[in-house]
Design a protein around this motif. Structure first.
Motif, short mmCIF file in Angstrom:
data_model
loop_
_atom_site.label_atom_id
_atom_site.label_comp_id
_atom_site.label_asym_id
_atom_site.label_seq_id
_atom_site.Cartn_x
_atom_site.Cartn_y
_atom_site.Cartn_z
N ALA A 1 91.48 31.72 84.03
CA ALA A 1 92.13 30.86 83.03
C ALA A 1 91.47 31.11 81.69
CB ALA A 1 92.03 29.39 83.41
N MET A 2 92.23 30.83 80.63
CA MET A 2 91.69 30.94 79.28
C MET A 2 92.07 29.69 78.48
SD MET A 2 91.75 34.80 77.71
CE MET A 2 90.59 34.31 76.42
N ALA A 3 91.24 29.36 77.51
CA ALA A 3 91.53 28.28 76.58
C ALA A 3 91.20 28.74 75.17
CB ALA A 3 90.73 27.03 76.93
N LYS A 4 91.95 28.22 74.21
CA LYS A 4 91.70 28.55 72.80
C LYS A 4 91.08 27.32 72.14
CE LYS A 4 93.86 31.13 69.04
NZ LYS A 4 93.17 32.38 69.38
N ILE A 5 89.86 27.48 71.63
CA ILE A 5 89.06 26.35 71.17
C ILE A 5 89.03 26.29 69.64
CG2 ILE A 5 86.84 25.19 71.35
CD1 ILE A 5 88.30 25.71 74.06
N PRO A 6 89.47 25.17 69.06
CA PRO A 6 89.36 25.03 67.60
C PRO A 6 87.91 25.11 67.14
CG PRO A 6 90.77 23.31 68.56
CD PRO A 6 90.09 24.00 69.70
N ASP A 7 87.70 25.70 65.98
CA ASP A 7 86.34 25.91 65.49
C ASP A 7 85.58 24.60 65.29
OD1 ASP A 7 86.82 28.61 65.49
OD2 ASP A 7 87.10 28.78 63.32
N ASP A 8 86.28 23.54 64.84
CA ASP A 8 85.55 22.28 64.61
C ASP A 8 84.98 21.73 65.91
OD1 ASP A 8 88.14 21.63 65.55
OD2 ASP A 8 88.09 19.67 64.56
N LEU A 9 85.71 21.88 67.03
CA LEU A 9 85.20 21.43 68.32
C LEU A 9 84.06 22.32 68.81
CD1 LEU A 9 88.32 20.34 70.42
CD2 LEU A 9 86.67 18.90 69.22
N SER A 10 84.19 23.63 68.62
CA SER A 10 83.10 24.55 69.01
C SER A 10 81.80 24.17 68.33
CB SER A 10 83.46 25.99 68.64
OG SER A 10 84.48 26.51 69.47
N LEU A 11 81.89 23.90 67.02
CA LEU A 11 80.67 23.63 66.25
C LEU A 11 80.13 22.22 66.53
CD1 LEU A 11 81.80 25.49 63.05
CD2 LEU A 11 80.09 26.24 64.70
N ALA A 12 81.03 21.28 66.82
CA ALA A 12 80.57 19.95 67.23
C ALA A 12 79.85 20.03 68.58
CB ALA A 12 81.74 18.99 67.31
N ALA A 13 80.41 20.82 69.48
CA ALA A 13 79.77 21.00 70.79
C ALA A 13 78.43 21.71 70.63
CB ALA A 13 80.69 21.80 71.71
N MET A 14 78.35 22.65 69.73
CA MET A 14 77.08 23.32 69.43
C MET A 14 76.03 22.30 69.00
SD MET A 14 76.27 25.76 66.15
CE MET A 14 76.26 24.28 65.11
N ARG A 15 76.42 21.40 68.09
CA ARG A 15 75.48 20.39 67.61
C ARG A 15 75.07 19.44 68.73
NH1 ARG A 15 79.19 20.87 63.34
NH2 ARG A 15 80.33 18.98 63.95
N HIS A 16 76.02 19.10 69.60
CA HIS A 16 75.71 18.22 70.72
C HIS A 16 74.69 18.87 71.66
CE1 HIS A 16 76.41 15.16 73.83
NE2 HIS A 16 76.28 16.17 74.68
N VAL A 17 74.93 20.12 72.04
CA VAL A 17 74.01 20.82 72.94
C VAL A 17 72.64 20.97 72.29
CG1 VAL A 17 73.56 23.00 74.15
CG2 VAL A 17 75.87 22.02 74.16
N SER A 18 72.62 21.29 71.00
CA SER A 18 71.34 21.43 70.29
C SER A 18 70.55 20.12 70.34
CB SER A 18 71.59 21.83 68.83
OG SER A 18 72.17 23.11 68.76
N ALA A 19 71.23 19.00 70.12
CA ALA A 19 70.56 17.70 70.15
C ALA A 19 70.04 17.39 71.55
CB ALA A 19 71.50 16.61 69.67
N ARG A 20 70.82 17.75 72.57
CA ARG A 20 70.42 17.45 73.95
C ARG A 20 69.24 18.31 74.40
NH1 ARG A 20 74.37 15.49 77.40
NH2 ARG A 20 72.69 15.51 78.97
N LEU A 21 69.21 19.56 73.95
CA LEU A 21 68.15 20.48 74.37
C LEU A 21 66.92 20.41 73.46
CD1 LEU A 21 70.13 23.70 75.36
CD2 LEU A 21 69.36 21.83 76.85
N GLY A 22 67.08 19.81 72.28
CA GLY A 22 65.97 19.73 71.34
C GLY A 22 65.70 21.02 70.61
N ARG A 23 66.68 21.90 70.54
CA ARG A 23 66.54 23.17 69.80
C ARG A 23 67.92 23.68 69.44
NH1 ARG A 23 66.92 27.75 73.44
NH2 ARG A 23 66.93 27.09 75.62
N ARG A 24 67.97 24.47 68.40
CA ARG A 24 69.26 24.97 67.93
C ARG A 24 69.82 26.05 68.83
NH1 ARG A 24 68.25 25.60 61.36
NH2 ARG A 24 68.36 23.35 60.87
N VAL A 25 71.14 25.99 69.02
CA VAL A 25 71.86 27.05 69.72
C VAL A 25 72.95 27.57 68.79
CG1 VAL A 25 71.38 26.00 71.96
CG2 VAL A 25 73.53 25.47 70.80
N GLY A 26 73.54 28.71 69.14
CA GLY A 26 74.57 29.31 68.30
C GLY A 26 75.95 28.73 68.55
N GLY A 27 76.89 29.12 67.69
CA GLY A 27 78.25 28.60 67.77
C GLY A 27 78.98 28.98 69.04
#
Length: 372
Positions: A263-289
């Motif tokens: 399966a494939m999904a097309k992800i809007p950039d604003d959601l990708s980057l919000a998810a990036m910020r969420h994961v970064s906050a949860r892990l305590g370090r920055r991750v990429g987009g």
């Protein structure tokens, strides 16, 4: 030294370098709104060059050496959005070869600095769709070799075993509550990772399914949807390059094999980057987009599993560190200049992590229900 002797010595250097390196970690991350569904990140940022592309670069160099395409002292050229070039520069320096990265001019300055740190040089191109043609031209004129990751990624990797990312994931999952993942979520840059994962689970007779998540400005999702309908057009293009560095392409690349994806999904950039910020906050370090894009895919898979009343596990990839994006994804000015609303998208991701609000609705192609 003869060519065969040089190739043998070069392969030995790469294998010795691999022998010095540890495997990457598998990190659990709980989703409060999805009890019984375990989520794991395969942390590829811990490679010596800081990204998933370290595996690809090693495979590409071994493939080129075994094919007799690399010669002592001859330059290596690659078309890249940044991370592959960083990793290839590392291996080129290991072998004493000059390296030239052909990259879009919009590539983050941190990635350019990382390429140069590894001993490579950068050749910037305004049109992201032109980097392959420009790389081929430079290789012809210099007498060097164009690695061409977008063609060879899926065939250079030994998908049966040899410590590829799929084999590593399943070994590390062996002691977990749900050792065989229901879903493995990845995103396409070359298409090599989705091909490796899809081939491996079929070869090993695992029921795991592959969800491939494409960023907003990319052609892979549309091509996949067309392939399902039996009208795939390999000449399909997109009018601009992806804003999520490392994934998405404006043209269909030869290494993308749609049949390896469930399966494939097309992800809007604003959601990708919000998810990036969420994961970064949860892990305590920055991750990429691209890790953010993958995490949206995790939420889609978790939604589907929960709707079906199923428990199980989902594995995705932490592609690279966010330190390379200090001037873009972690800069408020970058968002303002592009008109991206961060507050609404941050709230949307948080809702879904907690299982609140409406389900995420993004374009999806393929089957997200039932079992493989």
């Amino acid at each position: 030294m003869s060519q065969r002797a040089w190739v043998a010595a070069a392969i030995h250097k790469i294998e010795a370098d691999f022998n010095r390196s540890a495997d990457t970690h598998l990190i659990p991350l709980a989703l409060a709104g999805y009890p019984g569904i375990e989520v794991y990140f395969k942390d590829e940022s811990s490679h010596p060059t800081g990204s998933l592309k370290h595996r690809l670069a090693r495979s590409l160099f071994l493939y080129a050496l075994a094919n007799g395409w690399l010669r002592e002292g001859s330059p290596v050229i690659e078309a890249s959005s940044g991370s592959t070039a960083v990793s290839e520069a590392y291996f080129a320096r290991l072998l004493g070869l000059p390296f030239l990265a052909v990259i879009p001019s919009c590539t983050s300055p941190d990635k350019i600095a990382a390429i140069e740190f590894q001993g490579g040089r950068c050749h910037l191109v305004d049109d992201p769709a032109a980097i392959n043609a420009e790389s081929a031209r430079l290789a012809r004129e210099s007498g060097g070799h164009f690695m061409d990751q977008f063609t060879y990624a899926e065939r250079a990797t030994d998908w049966r075993a040899n410590n590829n990312i799929a084999e590593s994931i399943f070994k590390q999952m062996a002691q977990e509550p749900h050792p065989v993942p229901d879903w493995i979520v990845c995103s396409p840059g070359t298409g090599g990772t989705s091909a490796t994962l899809g081939r491996y689970v079929r070869y090993r007779e695992h029921p795991s399914r592959i969800l491939c998540v494409d960023p907003e400005h990319s052609v892979f999702f549309d091509y996949y949807r067309d392939a399902l309908a039996g009208v795939a057009d390999g000449s399909r293009t997109h009018h601009c390059g992806s804003r999520i560095e490392g994934i998405g392409r404006p043209r269909v690349e030869p290494s993308f094999i749609p049949q390896c994806v469930d399966a494939m999904a097309k992800i809007p950039d604003d959601l990708s980057l919000a998810a990036m910020r969420h994961v970064s906050a949860r892990l305590g370090r920055r991750v990429g987009g691209s890790t953010g894009t993958n995490f949206v895919g995790v939420l889609l898979a978790a939604q589907a599993m929960q709707a079906q009343g199923r428990e199980g596990s989902i594995v995705t990839i932490l592609c690279d560190s966010g330190e390379r994006y200090a001037h873009s994804y972690y800069s408020p000015e970058w968002y303002r200049s592009r008109g991206i609303d961060t507050e609404a998208s941050d709230a949307r991701i948080q809702e879904r992590v907690e299982g609140r609000g409406a389900a995420l609705e993004v374009p999806v192609a393929g089957d997200m229900t039932g079992c493989a």
